[in-house]
Structures are given as structure tokens and as C-alpha cells.
Write an enzyme that holds these catalytic residues in place. Structure first.
Site, short mmCIF file in Angstrom:
data_model
loop_
_atom_site.label_atom_id
_atom_site.label_comp_id
_atom_site.label_asym_id
_atom_site.label_seq_id
_atom_site.Cartn_x
_atom_site.Cartn_y
_atom_site.Cartn_z
N LYS A 53 1.88 -35.25 12.34
CA LYS A 53 1.47 -33.99 12.99
C LYS A 53 2.21 -32.85 12.30
CE LYS A 53 5.60 -33.33 15.37
NZ LYS A 53 6.60 -32.34 15.04
N MET A 106 11.50 -39.89 7.52
CA MET A 106 12.11 -39.86 8.87
C MET A 106 12.90 -38.57 9.03
SD MET A 106 13.04 -43.67 9.90
CE MET A 106 14.22 -44.11 8.69
N GLY A 107 12.91 -38.06 10.26
CA GLY A 107 13.62 -36.82 10.51
C GLY A 107 12.99 -35.67 9.74
N GLY A 108 11.67 -35.74 9.60
CA GLY A 108 10.99 -34.73 8.79
C GLY A 108 10.26 -33.69 9.63
N GLY A 109 10.20 -33.88 10.94
CA GLY A 109 9.41 -32.96 11.76
C GLY A 109 7.92 -33.27 11.72
N LEU A 110 7.57 -34.44 11.14
CA LEU A 110 6.16 -34.85 11.05
C LEU A 110 5.79 -35.81 12.18
CD1 LEU A 110 5.98 -35.38 7.18
CD2 LEU A 110 5.03 -33.45 8.47
N GLY A 120 6.74 -38.92 12.77
CA GLY A 120 6.45 -40.30 12.36
C GLY A 120 6.79 -41.33 13.42
N SER A 149 7.23 -40.96 16.68
CA SER A 149 6.39 -40.77 17.87
C SER A 149 4.97 -41.27 17.61
CB SER A 149 6.31 -39.29 18.24
OG SER A 149 7.60 -38.76 18.38
N SER A 150 4.48 -41.01 16.40
CA SER A 150 3.13 -41.45 16.05
C SER A 150 3.08 -42.97 16.00
CB SER A 150 2.75 -40.85 14.69
OG SER A 150 1.48 -41.28 14.31
N ASP A 166 6.75 -36.07 21.83
CA ASP A 166 5.57 -35.93 20.98
C ASP A 166 4.59 -37.09 21.11
OD1 ASP A 166 6.44 -33.54 19.96
OD2 ASP A 166 7.28 -34.39 18.13
#
Ligand code: SUD
Ligand code: ADP
Length: 287
Positions: free
Chosen positions: A12, A98-102, A104, A106-107, A139
Site C-alpha cells: 500500500k 520491511m519497515g518500508g511504510g509499504l 508488507g 500487515s498485507s 493497516d
């Protein structure tokens, strides 16, 4: 029904992220626009009749299996069953940093809830899965529901939205950012006025900010440098609490031209913003 299924676990973006207040428990209240990307991890679930274990074929590097949101989601769902379930072996092809704000992790949790609800034939509805997901992370509900949305509260109150399905250059500056650290920074903007959210928000997200951006730029010079570079070509933003940043382009070719010219040593990808999650699209095709 087949006892094995491979499903996408998309990224996201937070096209904007405003911090509009703080709850008594310290959690920050947000207004944020979530859009999915047609890019992410892929997870294969294989039922193992005769073996009741829920297991990952291989651990995700740096994440103990018991903490992995995939395992936690599968266990939380299994607890809702009233009968014995077959075990499952799960293989993940990780592409998202990881820890990218994308989003991952949560998805991955949402894909697990949706996939195992299907394979285990539990028939939980979307509201029940989103509620289970919220216990795993703020998220998770938007990934369970699978439609772009404005998130309010901590991101769980969702109003569907239709931002333009543009192309994005997503860059991953060479640092990992801890969400808790950013939310505990003294200088964080926490008083952005609340907007009235109209249903089916279609506005221009680049008119709005990410309230974490100033703090993250100060703490992480790598993020600052990447944002300065990408901003030359159009609006560029931080997603979530970072570290990834994104620039928006009207076509794939426009995005690829910028991607090809990025400074050496920066990783990332080009992807299309989509308002329907690739997870739900694939599941509908399979049904
Ligand atoms: C900021 C967002 C935006 O999409 O995404 P990411 O950057 O993580 O992808 C999310 O709201 C991330 O929500 P969530 O997934 O629950 O964050 P966690 O990593 O569990 O939160 C770690 C810590 O950050 C603080 N926290 C988190 C969310 C929030 N709305 N207010 C907070 O104050 C809390 O102290 C929490 O214990
Ligand atoms: N399956 C998973 N994939 C990625 N991270 C996971 C997973 N399970 C647990 N985590 C933990 O969640 C943290 C946040 O990861 P992620 O969701 O990818 O980043 P972000 O929330 O910044 O988008 C990771 O640092 C990791 O410790």
C-alpha cells in the site's frame, strides 16, 4: 477444491497521511488515503491433512516465526473454528522491504486471513476478518477489505476512495524506520485540522502532506536526499512512517524514464496504483 493456493500480498501507499490528534492510550489519530500497488509479496498456502501444524516453509529473515504476522494471523483465525482443521504449510516470496511504510507485514497478515478463511471453509464475513485483522495491526483491515480508502481513527475506519490509478516510482532509501520511534518524536506534527471526508474521495492527494515527513527527513538524511532527487520530476512523498518514498507519474513510460535515471545504489520498483486489491482480484478469478 484444491488444497493449495497462491495469492498476492500487495503493497500500500499512504498517498497522504495527516495526524489529527491523539487517543488517551497514546495512539495517534490519522486521516490517510490508502491505495494499493500491483506489486508485492506472493504467498502459497498448502493444506496438510494429517499434520495439524501451522508452519512457514522458511522463516522470514529477521522475524522469529512466532512473531511473524502470517503465523499470528493463521493462529488467530484457527481459534475461531469450531472443529479440528487441517494444518497448513506457508511459503512466502518476499519482495517488499520491511519497515518500508509499504505495509508488507500487515498485507501478509490480511492475505493469510483471506486465504485460510477460503481454504479452511470458515465462512467468516469481511467485517469479522477485518476485526480479527485490527488486533494484528492498524493497516490490516484495509488490506482485508481490498478497496482504496480514506482511513480514520488509527486507520480502521474506512471510507472507500477512488484516487487516480497513476504509476509510481517507489524508492527505498538505505535505512529501516521503526514506526514507534517516529510516533514518539517530540517535533512530530500532531494537530493537522481534521478534514470532512466525502464518500468516494477523488481529490488530488498531492495537495496534502505526510505529517511524518519533516521528522523523518531530519532523522534520516538518506530519505531527505532521495526525496530531493525525486521531487525534481513531480510531487514526491513519504509513505507511512517511511522509509520508502514515491513519485507519481501519469504513464508507465514516464515512470520508467525516471526510474532508469535514478542515482546508483538506490533500490525500489515501478508499480501501478490500483483501487482494487490484486489479492481480491486473484481470489475472484480462482473461485
Ligand atoms: C503509520 C502507518 C500508516 O499506514 O503505517 P506504516 O508506516 O507502519 O506502514 C500505520 O498507521 C502504522 O500502524 P501499525 O501497523 O498499527 O503500527 P505499529 O507498527 O503496530 O505501531 C508501533 C507503535 O507506533 C505507535 N503508533 C502507531 C500507529 C498510530 N496510529 N499511532 C501510534 O502512536 C504506537 O506506539 C505503536 O505501538
Ligand atoms: N510477514 C512479515 N513481513 C514483514 N514484516 C513482518 C512480518 N511479520 C512481522 N513483521 C514485523 O513487522 C515489522 C514492520 O514490517 P512492515 O509491515 O513490512 O513495515 P511497515 O509497517 O513499515 O510497512 C517488521 O520490521 C517485522 O519485524
Amino acid at each position: 477444491m484444491s488444497s493449495s493456493i497462491t495469492l498476492p500480498s500487495p503493497a500500500k501507499l499512504n498517498l497522504f497521511l495527516h495526524i489529527v490528534g491523539r487517543r488517551p492510550d497514546g495512539y495517534h489519530e490519522l486521516q490517510t488515503l490508502f491505495q494499493f500497488l500491483d506489486y508485492g509479496d506472493e504467498i502459497t498456502f498448502t493444506l496438510t491433512p494429517g499434520d495439524a501444524r501451522i508452519r512457514l516453509e522458511e522463516p522470514v529473515p529477521g522475524v522469529p516465526d512466532n512473531d511473524n504476522l502470517i503465523i499470528r494471523a493463521a493462529r488467530a483465525l484457527a481459534e475461531r473454528a469450531s472443529h479440528a482443521l487441517p494444518g497448513v504449510t506457508i511459503r512466502i516470496q518476499k519482495r517488499l522491504p520491511m519497515g518500508g511504510g509499504l505495509g508488507g507485514g500487515s498485507s501478509n497478515a490480511a492475505t493469510t486471513l483471506v486465504a485460510l478463511n477460503h481454504l479452511w471453509e470458515l465462512h467468516l464475513d469481511e467485517d469479522e476478518l477485518a476485526e480479527l485483522g485490527l488486533d494484528l495491526g492498524a493497516d490490516v483491515p484495509v488490506f482485508v477489505r481490498g478497496r482504496s480508502a480514506i482511513g480514520e481513527g488509527v486507520g480502521e475506519k474506512l471510507t472507500p476512495a477512488n484516487p487516480p490509478e497513476d504509476w509510481f516510482v517507489v524508492l527505498k532509501p538505505d535505512c529501516e524506520i521503526n514506526t514507534r520511534k517516529i510516533f514518539s518524536e517530540e517535533g512530530l506534527t500532531r494537530d493537522t485540522p481534521k478534514m470532512k471526508i466525502a464518500p468516494a474521495f477523488e481529490g488530488d492527494a498531492s495537495r496534502y502532506r505526510n505529517d511524518c515527513e519533516d521528522v523523518v527527513r531530519k532523522l534520516y538524511p538518506e530519505v531527505n536526499k532521495s526525496l530531493e532527487w525525486l521531487s525534481q520530476f513531480g510531487p514526491a512523498r513519504l509513505t507511512g512512517t517511511g522509509a520508502c518514498i514515491f513519485g507519481r507519474f501519469p504513464t508507465e513510460s514516464a515512470a520508467r524514464i525516471i526510474w532508469e535515471s535514478k542515482p546508483s545504489g538506490i533500490t525500489g520498483f515501478v508499480a501501478k496504483g490500483v483501487n482494487h486489491s490484486p489479492l481480491h482480484k486473484k481470489l475472484t478469478e480462482l473461485k
